[in-house]
Scaffold this motif. Sequence first.
Motif, PDB file in Angstrom:
ATOM      1  N   GLU A  29      -2.412   2.530  -7.108  1.00 23.60           N
ATOM      2  CA  GLU A  29      -1.321   1.556  -7.212  1.00 23.60           C
ATOM      3  C   GLU A  29      -1.492   0.493  -6.133  1.00 23.60           C
ATOM      4  OE1 GLU A  29       2.414   3.352  -5.420  1.00 23.60           O
ATOM      5  OE2 GLU A  29       1.331   5.160  -5.975  1.00 23.60           O
ATOM      6  N   PRO A  30      -0.719  -0.600  -6.223  1.00 21.49           N
ATOM      7  CA  PRO A  30      -0.814  -1.629  -5.180  1.00 21.49           C
ATOM      8  C   PRO A  30      -0.575  -1.023  -3.795  1.00 21.49           C
ATOM      9  CG  PRO A  30       0.432  -2.465  -7.031  1.00 21.49           C
ATOM     10  CD  PRO A  30       0.182  -1.010  -7.316  1.00 21.49           C
ATOM     11  N   ASN A  31      -1.235  -1.597  -2.789  1.00 18.96           N
ATOM     12  CA  ASN A  31      -1.111  -1.141  -1.396  1.00 18.96           C
ATOM     13  C   ASN A  31      -1.617   0.295  -1.186  1.00 18.96           C
ATOM     14  OD1 ASN A  31      -0.019  -3.607  -0.529  1.00 18.96           O
ATOM     15  ND2 ASN A  31       2.032  -2.961  -1.155  1.00 18.96           N
ATOM     16  N   THR A  32      -2.781   0.600  -1.799  1.00 18.32           N
ATOM     17  CA  THR A  32      -3.442   1.881  -1.535  1.00 18.32           C
ATOM     18  C   THR A  32      -4.885   1.613  -1.118  1.00 18.32           C
ATOM     19  OG1 THR A  32      -3.997   2.127  -3.878  1.00 18.32           O
ATOM     20  CG2 THR A  32      -2.037   3.278  -3.108  1.00 18.32           C
ATOM     21  N   PHE A  33      -5.494   2.607  -0.459  1.00 21.38           N
ATOM     22  CA  PHE A  33      -6.884   2.465  -0.019  1.00 21.38           C
ATOM     23  C   PHE A  33      -7.596   3.802  -0.126  1.00 21.38           C
ATOM     24  CE2 PHE A  33      -4.490   3.837   3.667  1.00 21.38           C
ATOM     25  CZ  PHE A  33      -5.311   4.805   4.229  1.00 21.38           C
ATOM     26  N   ARG A  34      -8.919   3.729  -0.117  1.00 16.50           N
ATOM     27  CA  ARG A  34      -9.749   4.934  -0.145  1.00 16.50           C
ATOM     28  C   ARG A  34     -11.044   4.610   0.599  1.00 16.50           C
ATOM     29  NH1 ARG A  34     -10.479  10.334  -0.662  1.00 16.50           N
ATOM     30  NH2 ARG A  34     -12.698  10.674  -0.885  1.00 16.50           N
ATOM     31  N   ARG A  35     -11.465   5.508   1.484  1.00 19.90           N
ATOM     32  CA  ARG A  35     -12.728   5.279   2.199  1.00 19.90           C
ATOM     33  C   ARG A  35     -13.920   5.644   1.325  1.00 19.90           C
ATOM     34  NH1 ARG A  35     -12.487   8.484   7.678  1.00 19.90           N
ATOM     35  NH2 ARG A  35     -14.631   7.789   7.699  1.00 19.90           N
ATOM     36  N   GLU A  59     -25.533   3.887   4.964  1.00 22.30           N
ATOM     37  CA  GLU A  59     -24.888   4.547   6.111  1.00 22.30           C
ATOM     38  C   GLU A  59     -23.638   3.811   6.562  1.00 22.30           C
ATOM     39  OE1 GLU A  59     -27.610   5.254   9.302  1.00 22.30           O
ATOM     40  OE2 GLU A  59     -28.664   6.829   8.210  1.00 22.30           O
ATOM     41  N   ARG A  60     -23.291   2.713   5.906  1.00 21.43           N
ATOM     42  CA  ARG A  60     -22.143   1.915   6.349  1.00 21.43           C
ATOM     43  C   ARG A  60     -20.845   2.380   5.692  1.00 21.43           C
ATOM     44  NH1 ARG A  60     -25.172  -3.927   5.649  1.00 21.43           N
ATOM     45  NH2 ARG A  60     -26.812  -3.509   7.184  1.00 21.43           N
ATOM     46  N   PRO A  61     -19.833   2.648   6.523  1.00 20.74           N
ATOM     47  CA  PRO A  61     -18.546   3.036   5.954  1.00 20.74           C
ATOM     48  C   PRO A  61     -17.831   1.809   5.377  1.00 20.74           C
ATOM     49  CG  PRO A  61     -18.409   2.969   8.350  1.00 20.74           C
ATOM     50  CD  PRO A  61     -19.834   2.630   7.993  1.00 20.74           C
ATOM     51  N   VAL A  62     -17.237   1.971   4.222  1.00 20.69           N
ATOM     52  CA  VAL A  62     -16.473   0.879   3.608  1.00 20.69           C
ATOM     53  C   VAL A  62     -15.089   1.399   3.191  1.00 20.69           C
ATOM     54  CG1 VAL A  62     -18.520  -0.340   2.770  1.00 20.69           C
ATOM     55  CG2 VAL A  62     -17.373   1.298   1.261  1.00 20.69           C
ATOM     56  N   ILE A  63     -14.222   0.472   2.869  1.00 20.65           N
ATOM     57  CA  ILE A  63     -12.887   0.827   2.386  1.00 20.65           C
ATOM     58  C   ILE A  63     -12.666   0.122   1.051  1.00 20.65           C
ATOM     59  CG2 ILE A  63     -10.431   0.992   2.995  1.00 20.65           C
ATOM     60  CD1 ILE A  63     -11.249   0.007   5.838  1.00 20.65           C
ATOM     61  N   ILE A  64     -12.230   0.895   0.064  1.00 23.52           N
ATOM     62  CA  ILE A  64     -11.795   0.300  -1.205  1.00 23.52           C
ATOM     63  C   ILE A  64     -10.289   0.085  -1.057  1.00 23.52           C
ATOM     64  CG2 ILE A  64     -11.673   0.573  -3.710  1.00 23.52           C
ATOM     65  CD1 ILE A  64     -13.593   3.007  -3.342  1.00 23.52           C
ATOM     66  N   THR A  65      -9.823  -1.123  -1.328  1.00 27.30           N
ATOM     67  CA  THR A  65      -8.382  -1.362  -1.249  1.00 27.30           C
ATOM     68  C   THR A  65      -7.880  -1.932  -2.566  1.00 27.30           C
ATOM     69  OG1 THR A  65      -8.516  -3.662  -0.496  1.00 27.30           O
ATOM     70  CG2 THR A  65      -8.571  -1.943   1.219  1.00 27.30           C
ATOM     71  N   ARG A  66      -6.600  -1.676  -2.840  1.00 27.74           N
ATOM     72  CA  ARG A  66      -5.925  -2.376  -3.943  1.00 27.74           C
ATOM     73  C   ARG A  66      -4.757  -3.103  -3.301  1.00 27.74           C
ATOM     74  NH1 ARG A  66      -5.610  -1.706  -9.643  1.00 27.74           N
ATOM     75  NH2 ARG A  66      -6.580   0.345  -9.675  1.00 27.74           N
ATOM     76  N   CYS A  92     -10.514   2.334   9.732  1.00 29.76           N
ATOM     77  CA  CYS A  92      -9.644   3.220   8.959  1.00 29.76           C
ATOM     78  C   CYS A  92     -10.180   4.644   9.071  1.00 29.76           C
ATOM     79  CB  CYS A  92      -9.653   2.748   7.497  1.00 29.76           C
ATOM     80  SG  CYS A  92      -8.713   3.786   6.404  1.00 29.76           S
ATOM     81  N   TRP A  93      -9.352   5.554   9.552  1.00 24.74           N
ATOM     82  CA  TRP A  93      -9.791   6.931   9.786  1.00 24.74           C
ATOM     83  C   TRP A  93      -9.327   7.861   8.680  1.00 24.74           C
ATOM     84  CZ3 TRP A  93      -9.142   8.365  15.692  1.00 24.74           C
ATOM     85  CH2 TRP A  93      -9.812   7.411  16.469  1.00 24.74           C
ATOM     86  N   GLN A  94      -8.311   7.443   7.964  1.00 27.31           N
ATOM     87  CA  GLN A  94      -7.725   8.305   6.935  1.00 27.31           C
ATOM     88  C   GLN A  94      -8.547   8.164   5.658  1.00 27.31           C
ATOM     89  OE1 GLN A  94      -3.531   7.313   6.768  1.00 27.31           O
ATOM     90  NE2 GLN A  94      -3.303   8.665   5.001  1.00 27.31           N
ATOM     91  N   ASN A  95      -8.792   9.255   4.941  1.00 28.38           N
ATOM     92  CA  ASN A  95      -9.629   9.172   3.748  1.00 28.38           C
ATOM     93  C   ASN A  95      -9.023   8.340   2.641  1.00 28.38           C
ATOM     94  OD1 ASN A  95     -12.017  10.396   4.370  1.00 28.38           O
ATOM     95  ND2 ASN A  95     -11.305  12.451   3.850  1.00 28.38           N
ATOM     96  N   SER A  96      -7.710   8.463   2.471  1.00 26.60           N
ATOM     97  CA  SER A  96      -7.053   7.637   1.462  1.00 26.60           C
ATOM     98  C   SER A  96      -5.576   7.593   1.807  1.00 26.60           C
ATOM     99  CB  SER A  96      -7.252   8.225   0.066  1.00 26.60           C
ATOM    100  OG  SER A  96      -6.683   9.510  -0.004  1.00 26.60           O
ATOM    101  N   GLY A  97      -4.866   6.650   1.217  1.00 31.44           N
ATOM    102  CA  GLY A  97      -3.442   6.597   1.486  1.00 31.44           C
ATOM    103  C   GLY A  97      -2.827   5.291   1.033  1.00 31.44           C
ATOM    104  N   THR A 142      -4.877  -1.488  10.444  1.00 34.16           N
ATOM    105  CA  THR A 142      -4.830  -1.809  11.866  1.00 34.16           C
ATOM    106  C   THR A 142      -5.805  -0.917  12.627  1.00 34.16           C
ATOM    107  OG1 THR A 142      -2.546  -2.523  11.708  1.00 34.16           O
ATOM    108  CG2 THR A 142      -3.339  -1.974  13.899  1.00 34.16           C
ATOM    109  N   CYS A 143      -6.655  -1.542  13.431  1.00 35.38           N
ATOM    110  CA  CYS A 143      -7.674  -0.804  14.180  1.00 35.38           C
ATOM    111  C   CYS A 143      -7.001   0.012  15.283  1.00 35.38           C
ATOM    112  CB  CYS A 143      -8.685  -1.778  14.778  1.00 35.38           C
ATOM    113  SG  CYS A 143      -9.988  -0.934  15.690  1.00 35.38           S
ATOM    114  N   PRO A 144      -7.376   1.288  15.426  1.00 36.38           N
ATOM    115  CA  PRO A 144      -6.755   2.107  16.470  1.00 36.38           C
ATOM    116  C   PRO A 144      -7.145   1.663  17.881  1.00 36.38           C
ATOM    117  CG  PRO A 144      -8.110   3.458  14.994  1.00 36.38           C
ATOM    118  CD  PRO A 144      -8.344   2.045  14.622  1.00 36.38           C
ATOM    119  N   TYR A 145      -8.254   0.929  18.017  1.00 37.12           N
ATOM    120  CA  TYR A 145      -8.772   0.620  19.353  1.00 37.12           C
ATOM    121  C   TYR A 145      -7.939  -0.466  20.040  1.00 37.12           C
ATOM    122  CZ  TYR A 145     -12.642   0.464  22.805  1.00 37.12           C
ATOM    123  OH  TYR A 145     -13.413   0.537  23.922  1.00 37.12           O
TER     124      TYR A 145
END
Lengths: 106, 417
Positions: B57-63, B68-75, B96-101, B107-110
Motif C-alpha cells: 500500500e502507499p507509504n510502505t517499503f521493503r529492503r 552487494e549493494r543494499p537497496v530499498i523498494i518504496t511505494r 533503513c535497517w528494518q526489513n519492511s514496514g 531517516t538515517c539513524p546516524y
Amino acid sequence: MSVEWVRVAAESDVVEGEPFASEYGENAIALYRYEGTIFAIGDICPHEDVRLSEGWLEGDRIECPLHQSCFEIRTGKVIEGGPAYEDVAAYDVRVEDGAVFVRAAG
Amino acid sequence: MNDTIEAQPQERKWPAEGVSRVPAWIYSDPEIYARELEVFHYGKVWNYVGLDCEVPEPNTFRRSWIGERPVIITRDADGEIHVVENRCAHRGSLLCWQNSGKAKDLTCPYHHWSYSLKGDLMGLPFLRGVQGKGGMPRDFDKTKNSLTKLRVAVRGGSIWATYSDETPPLEDYLGEEILTRLDRLVSRRPLRLVGYSRQVVDSNWKLYWENSRDPYHATLMHPFLSTFGILRTDGDYHSVPLQEGRHEYTYSQYDPELRNRTSEASAQIKSIKTTLQIQDTDVVNSVVDEFNDGMMGAFQVFPTILVQQYFNCLVVRHIIPKGVGKHELVWTYFGYADDDEQVSELRLKQSNLVGPAGFVSLEDSEVLSLMQPVVEGSPHALQVLEMGGHGTEAQSTMMTETLIRAFYDFYRREMGL
C-alpha cells in the motif's frame, strides 16, 4: 465545556523576530510577535520530537531545526515540501495587564 | 616455483575446449568476481528486486539487494514504486535497517538526514547550525544530495531495477518466452505474499546459478523427486536456453501417474527409494491446475532469480552475491490475493518442497558449500560439461548440461574471457 485561559508569558517576553517557548498545560507551545500581534502555536514538530522554536524564524514562518519543515506562525499550518505532513495546533491569545494568556482554540 | 604464483587476471584464459570445460578459478578469483558485479549487476541488466505485494500500500517499503549493494523498494503516497540505494547520501551509512514496514519518509539513524520515499533529501538537522554557529554552507543544495535512484520497471507484480540508462526496456531484456512465463505467474491475478526463507550458502553465486540449470543432478541428488514422482528421468522434460544463454526455462507436463509407473528406465533409477514414505500426500499428490495447462517448471532471469512452480508452490529464489565465496538465497513464496482456503493450504504444504530445509532443495546448498573449498583449492582444474554433447541448443531431456554451456557461452562474451 469552556477552556481556561492560562498565563504563559509576560507581554514583554515576546518580541518581533524571536520565538518564545512556553507551556500550555502539558503542551509545549511557542509565542511569536508578528507585525505587533502575538500568536501562539504548538511547538513540537509532527515529524520528529523537537521544539520548532529552536529552529529558524523567517518572516511569518518557523523552520524546524531538524529537517526544515516549515509552519505558518499565525495559523500553525504546515508548508508543503518538508517531511512533516500535519499542522501544529493554533491557540487563542489574549493580552491583559502586561501578560499573555492562551487557551485551546474553540 | 612458478606454480605457487597466482596467475594474473590477464593470464586468465578459457580452456581450448570451449564451454564444455569451465576453469575453477572463475569461482574463486576476487578480480573476476568484482568484474562480474560491474558488468552484470551494476551494468546493463534488469535486476529483480521484489514483488509488488511486498510493498502492498502507499507509504510502505521493503529492503532488497542488487549485487552487494543494499537497496530499498518504496511505494510512495501516490502508490508509485521506486527503488533507491539503501545508502545515506551524507556519509554512506545504512539508511533503513528494518526489513519492511510503513513509513512516510526514511531517516538515517546516524545524523537523521531525512528522505522522501522517492529518495529526495527533505531535510537535515542543524542545516543552519545552532545559535548562529556551524551548519551547512549557504550554497549547500539539498536537491543535489538525494539517494541514488535506480531506473525501475514493473511487470505484473514483479519489480525490477537497473543502474544503466542503456539497459533495453524490460520486455526486450526478458524476451518473448520469459515474458510469457513470467506473466503466467505474476501478471494474471494480484499477488499475495505467502512468506520467506533465507539462507547463506558458502559458495560462489555461479555454483548456485549452474545448479538451477542442471536437471542431470536433480533425479540423482534429490531422491525425493524420483521417489514421489515429481520428476523422473523417464518423464517429460525440456531444457531451453534463451537470449543467447542469459536466461533459460525448463518445464515438464505434470504426470499424476508418474509415481506409480514402472518402466525399463525406472528400474535403473537408483534414487527411487521404495522404502521412503510420506505421511501427508497433499505435498505431492494434490494439485490444483490453476493455470489450466498441466505444466510445472522454472525459469531463470539473469543475473538474479530462478522463478519456480512445483505444483501449487510458487517461489522466487533470489540469489544475492556476498563476496566471491558466499551468497545469500532469499526464497519468496507467493500466491494470489483471491486464493481460496484449499489453495492457500496447498501452497503452504508444498512450500516444504523447497527452501533451506526443503524436501527437494536442502541438498543443493550442502553440496555447494562443500564444493567451494575444493574449487578454491584447485583453481586451474577444469569442470567437465559434456552431458548432452558440446552444444548450447534446447534439448528435451534431463540428461543434459546444455543450459550451463549456454550460460558460459554468454558469460565468456560479456566478460571477455
